[in-house]
Design a protein around this motif. Structure first.
Motif, PDB file in Angstrom:
ATOM      1  N   TYR A   6       0.835  -1.211   0.000  1.00 34.51           N
ATOM      2  CA  TYR A   6       0.000   0.000   0.000  1.00 34.51           C
ATOM      3  C   TYR A   6       0.866   1.256   0.000  1.00 34.51           C
ATOM      4  CZ  TYR A   6      -3.089   3.663   1.780  1.00 34.51           C
ATOM      5  OH  TYR A   6      -3.777   4.845   1.947  1.00 34.51           O
ATOM      6  N   ASN A   7       1.883   1.265   0.851  1.00 33.93           N
ATOM      7  CA  ASN A   7       2.782   2.416   0.955  1.00 33.93           C
ATOM      8  C   ASN A   7       3.503   2.664  -0.366  1.00 33.93           C
ATOM      9  OD1 ASN A   7       4.913   3.455   3.752  1.00 33.93           O
ATOM     10  ND2 ASN A   7       4.355   4.517   1.903  1.00 33.93           N
ATOM     11  N   THR A   8       3.968   1.594  -1.002  1.00 37.21           N
ATOM     12  CA  THR A   8       4.668   1.707  -2.282  1.00 37.21           C
ATOM     13  C   THR A   8       3.744   2.249  -3.378  1.00 37.21           C
ATOM     14  OG1 THR A   8       6.091  -0.176  -1.694  1.00 37.21           O
ATOM     15  CG2 THR A   8       5.995   0.454  -4.030  1.00 37.21           C
ATOM     16  N   ALA A   9       2.526   1.708  -3.419  1.00 36.72           N
ATOM     17  CA  ALA A   9       1.552   2.153  -4.421  1.00 36.72           C
ATOM     18  C   ALA A   9       1.196   3.623  -4.218  1.00 36.72           C
ATOM     19  CB  ALA A   9       0.292   1.292  -4.343  1.00 36.72           C
ATOM     20  N   ALA A  10       1.109   4.056  -2.963  1.00 29.52           N
ATOM     21  CA  ALA A  10       0.766   5.445  -2.665  1.00 29.52           C
ATOM     22  C   ALA A  10       1.808   6.404  -3.230  1.00 29.52           C
ATOM     23  CB  ALA A  10       0.632   5.635  -1.152  1.00 29.52           C
ATOM     24  N   ILE A  11       3.085   6.040  -3.117  1.00 25.87           N
ATOM     25  CA  ILE A  11       4.161   6.891  -3.647  1.00 25.87           C
ATOM     26  C   ILE A  11       4.111   6.940  -5.172  1.00 25.87           C
ATOM     27  CG2 ILE A  11       6.665   7.138  -3.869  1.00 25.87           C
ATOM     28  CD1 ILE A  11       6.911   5.959  -1.073  1.00 25.87           C
ATOM     29  N   LEU A  12       3.862   5.808  -5.788  1.00 23.54           N
ATOM     30  CA  LEU A  12       3.779   5.759  -7.251  1.00 23.54           C
ATOM     31  C   LEU A  12       2.625   6.617  -7.761  1.00 23.54           C
ATOM     32  CD1 LEU A  12       4.427   1.940  -7.857  1.00 23.54           C
ATOM     33  CD2 LEU A  12       5.996   3.845  -8.328  1.00 23.54           C
ATOM     34  N   ILE A  13       1.469   6.505  -7.110  1.00 21.80           N
ATOM     35  CA  ILE A  13       0.299   7.285  -7.513  1.00 21.80           C
ATOM     36  C   ILE A  13       0.543   8.776  -7.273  1.00 21.80           C
ATOM     37  CG2 ILE A  13      -2.127   7.764  -6.996  1.00 21.80           C
ATOM     38  CD1 ILE A  13      -2.404   4.758  -6.290  1.00 21.80           C
ATOM     39  N   GLY A  14       1.105   9.098  -6.108  1.00 24.21           N
ATOM     40  CA  GLY A  14       1.387  10.487  -5.787  1.00 24.21           C
ATOM     41  C   GLY A  14       2.392  11.108  -6.740  1.00 24.21           C
ATOM     42  N   SER A  15       3.413  10.335  -7.104  1.00 27.40           N
ATOM     43  CA  SER A  15       4.436  10.832  -8.024  1.00 27.40           C
ATOM     44  C   SER A  15       3.851  11.107  -9.403  1.00 27.40           C
ATOM     45  CB  SER A  15       5.580   9.812  -8.140  1.00 27.40           C
ATOM     46  OG  SER A  15       6.222   9.621  -6.898  1.00 27.40           O
ATOM     47  N   THR A 125      -1.602  -0.761  10.658  1.00 25.04           N
ATOM     48  CA  THR A 125      -2.094   0.597  10.900  1.00 25.04           C
ATOM     49  C   THR A 125      -1.027   1.645  10.609  1.00 25.04           C
ATOM     50  OG1 THR A 125      -3.577  -0.231  12.626  1.00 25.04           O
ATOM     51  CG2 THR A 125      -3.137   2.148  12.589  1.00 25.04           C
ATOM     52  N   TYR A 126       0.191   1.435  11.121  1.00 21.17           N
ATOM     53  CA  TYR A 126       1.273   2.392  10.914  1.00 21.17           C
ATOM     54  C   TYR A 126       1.586   2.567   9.428  1.00 21.17           C
ATOM     55  CZ  TYR A 126       2.582   2.629  15.886  1.00 21.17           C
ATOM     56  OH  TYR A 126       2.597   2.855  17.223  1.00 21.17           O
ATOM     57  N   LEU A 127       1.597   1.456   8.699  1.00 20.85           N
ATOM     58  CA  LEU A 127       1.945   1.507   7.280  1.00 20.85           C
ATOM     59  C   LEU A 127       0.849   2.183   6.454  1.00 20.85           C
ATOM     60  CD1 LEU A 127       3.627  -1.980   6.758  1.00 20.85           C
ATOM     61  CD2 LEU A 127       4.726   0.258   6.810  1.00 20.85           C
ATOM     62  N   TYR A 128      -0.398   1.956   6.817  1.00 17.12           N
ATOM     63  CA  TYR A 128      -1.487   2.636   6.111  1.00 17.12           C
ATOM     64  C   TYR A 128      -1.425   4.145   6.360  1.00 17.12           C
ATOM     65  CZ  TYR A 128      -3.651  -1.938   5.285  1.00 17.12           C
ATOM     66  OH  TYR A 128      -3.891  -3.220   4.869  1.00 17.12           O
ATOM     67  N   THR A 129      -1.124   4.519   7.600  1.00 18.50           N
ATOM     68  CA  THR A 129      -0.995   5.935   7.931  1.00 18.50           C
ATOM     69  C   THR A 129       0.191   6.548   7.190  1.00 18.50           C
ATOM     70  OG1 THR A 129      -1.896   5.537  10.149  1.00 18.50           O
ATOM     71  CG2 THR A 129      -0.681   7.594   9.807  1.00 18.50           C
ATOM     72  N   ASN A 130       1.326   5.830   7.208  1.00 21.80           N
ATOM     73  CA  ASN A 130       2.532   6.320   6.535  1.00 21.80           C
ATOM     74  C   ASN A 130       2.312   6.445   5.032  1.00 21.80           C
ATOM     75  OD1 ASN A 130       5.421   7.009   6.981  1.00 21.80           O
ATOM     76  ND2 ASN A 130       5.771   5.326   5.555  1.00 21.80           N
ATOM     77  N   GLY A 131       1.608   5.475   4.457  1.00 20.22           N
ATOM     78  CA  GLY A 131       1.334   5.502   3.025  1.00 20.22           C
ATOM     79  C   GLY A 131       0.498   6.702   2.625  1.00 20.22           C
ATOM     80  N   THR A 132      -0.481   7.048   3.454  1.00 15.98           N
ATOM     81  CA  THR A 132      -1.328   8.199   3.166  1.00 15.98           C
ATOM     82  C   THR A 132      -0.525   9.492   3.220  1.00 15.98           C
ATOM     83  OG1 THR A 132      -3.230   7.032   4.134  1.00 15.98           O
ATOM     84  CG2 THR A 132      -3.427   9.417   3.849  1.00 15.98           C
ATOM     85  N   LEU A 133       0.367   9.598   4.216  1.00 15.85           N
ATOM     86  CA  LEU A 133       1.232  10.773   4.314  1.00 15.85           C
ATOM     87  C   LEU A 133       2.186  10.854   3.114  1.00 15.85           C
ATOM     88  CD1 LEU A 133       2.140  10.601   8.114  1.00 15.85           C
ATOM     89  CD2 LEU A 133       0.631  12.268   7.010  1.00 15.85           C
ATOM     90  N   VAL A 155      13.053   1.990  -3.508  1.00 13.18           N
ATOM     91  CA  VAL A 155      13.894   1.991  -2.315  1.00 13.18           C
ATOM     92  C   VAL A 155      13.055   1.711  -1.078  1.00 13.18           C
ATOM     93  CG1 VAL A 155      15.483   3.351  -0.898  1.00 13.18           C
ATOM     94  CG2 VAL A 155      15.497   3.618  -3.385  1.00 13.18           C
ATOM     95  N   LEU A 156      11.870   2.348  -0.994  1.00 19.26           N
ATOM     96  CA  LEU A 156      10.994   2.139   0.149  1.00 19.26           C
ATOM     97  C   LEU A 156      10.557   0.681   0.254  1.00 19.26           C
ATOM     98  CD1 LEU A 156       8.719   3.898   2.153  1.00 19.26           C
ATOM     99  CD2 LEU A 156       7.333   2.545   0.597  1.00 19.26           C
ATOM    100  N   PHE A 157      10.212   0.076  -0.875  1.00 16.86           N
ATOM    101  CA  PHE A 157       9.763  -1.317  -0.866  1.00 16.86           C
ATOM    102  C   PHE A 157      10.875  -2.244  -0.364  1.00 16.86           C
ATOM    103  CE2 PHE A 157       9.233  -5.485  -2.849  1.00 16.86           C
ATOM    104  CZ  PHE A 157       7.938  -5.801  -2.456  1.00 16.86           C
ATOM    105  N   LEU A 158      12.099  -2.026  -0.849  1.00 17.43           N
ATOM    106  CA  LEU A 158      13.223  -2.848  -0.414  1.00 17.43           C
ATOM    107  C   LEU A 158      13.541  -2.603   1.059  1.00 17.43           C
ATOM    108  CD1 LEU A 158      15.573  -2.440  -3.520  1.00 17.43           C
ATOM    109  CD2 LEU A 158      14.147  -4.411  -2.944  1.00 17.43           C
ATOM    110  N   TRP A 159      13.462  -1.342   1.476  1.00 20.96           N
ATOM    111  CA  TRP A 159      13.748  -0.966   2.860  1.00 20.96           C
ATOM    112  C   TRP A 159      12.759  -1.604   3.827  1.00 20.96           C
ATOM    113  CZ3 TRP A 159      17.033   1.239   6.192  1.00 20.96           C
ATOM    114  CH2 TRP A 159      16.553   1.847   7.353  1.00 20.96           C
TER     115      TRP A 159
END
Length: 225
Positions: A6-15, A125-133, A155-159
């Protein structure tokens, strides 16, 4: 690893969204957003330091980490190699933006604790919140630096993936003390990146990244005694 996806997808969509938005604003507006991102990064970094420094049980560790890590990064010329890589994109400013994005996305309490919570407690929960930010942050960054910010998602996905896997095998290693020291150093790196964007002082933040390995090595050695 649902939260990390979810976090990775959020960055891709935001970018992607930010890159499209970039075409509709002028150079002056981009400069304003550029300065805003620098100020925000500096603020986030300072906040991380202020919030975690009082809880540090090893007040000298961050100084040693920053010094030793920066020397190692300079020796390896991480910044030089990184700049050569991003120059191939044809965007001269992308290097600073991408290094800032990597720090903002990866070196934060939610991004580090998130995969640990997911691995140990199956709580995303933390990852969903982080992904939204990160969705909002990546939009702002991409509107300034372009679609190349999407590379930070890899990088985020690997990290987060590495933390997720490590948490399952080394639960005791990720102690509150370790997380505190890591957050302090990460805060300094994020603040340094923001200061560089604001052109107050130029820091080669990529060369400083090995600083994050020092507390890991310290706590690893400490675990044997």
């Amino acid at each position: 690893m649902t939260g990390t996806f979810y976090n990775t997808a959020a960055i891709l969509i935001g970018s992607a969204a930010g890159s499209l938005f970039r075409k509709s604003i002028g150079e002056k507006q981009q400069k304003v957003m550029f300065d805003a991102m620098g100020l925000a990064a500096a603020g986030i970094g300072i906040n991380a330091v202020v919030n975690n420094m009082p809880d540090s049980r090893y007040p000298v560790l961050f100084i040693i980490s920053l010094a030793a890590g920066s020397l190692l990064g300079n020796r390896l010329d991480l910044d030089g190699k990184f700049q050569k890589l991003v120059r191939r994109t044809g965007n001269n400013g992308l290097g600073q933006g991408l290094s800032t994005a990597i720090l903002l996305f990866c070196i934060g309490t939610l991004s580090i604790l998130g995969p640990i919570q997911s691995a140990l407690r199956h709580d995303n929960t933390y990852l969903y919140t982080n992904g939204t930010l990160d969705l909002v942050t990546s939009m702002v960054l991409a509107s300034t630096y372009g679609i190349g910010i999407a590379l930070a998602a890899i990088v985020l996905f690997l990290w987060q993936g590495a933390i997720y896997l490590c948490a399952g095998y080394a639960q005791n290693f990720f102690s509150p003390e370790f997380m505190t020291e890591l957050s302090v150093i990460g805060g300094f790196l994020i603040a340094a990146s923001g200061i560089s964007i604001l052109e107050i002082k130029s820091f080669k933040t990529m060369n400083m990244l090995p600083s994050l390995l020092v507390p890991a090595a310290f706590f690893l050695v400490k675990s044997f005694f």
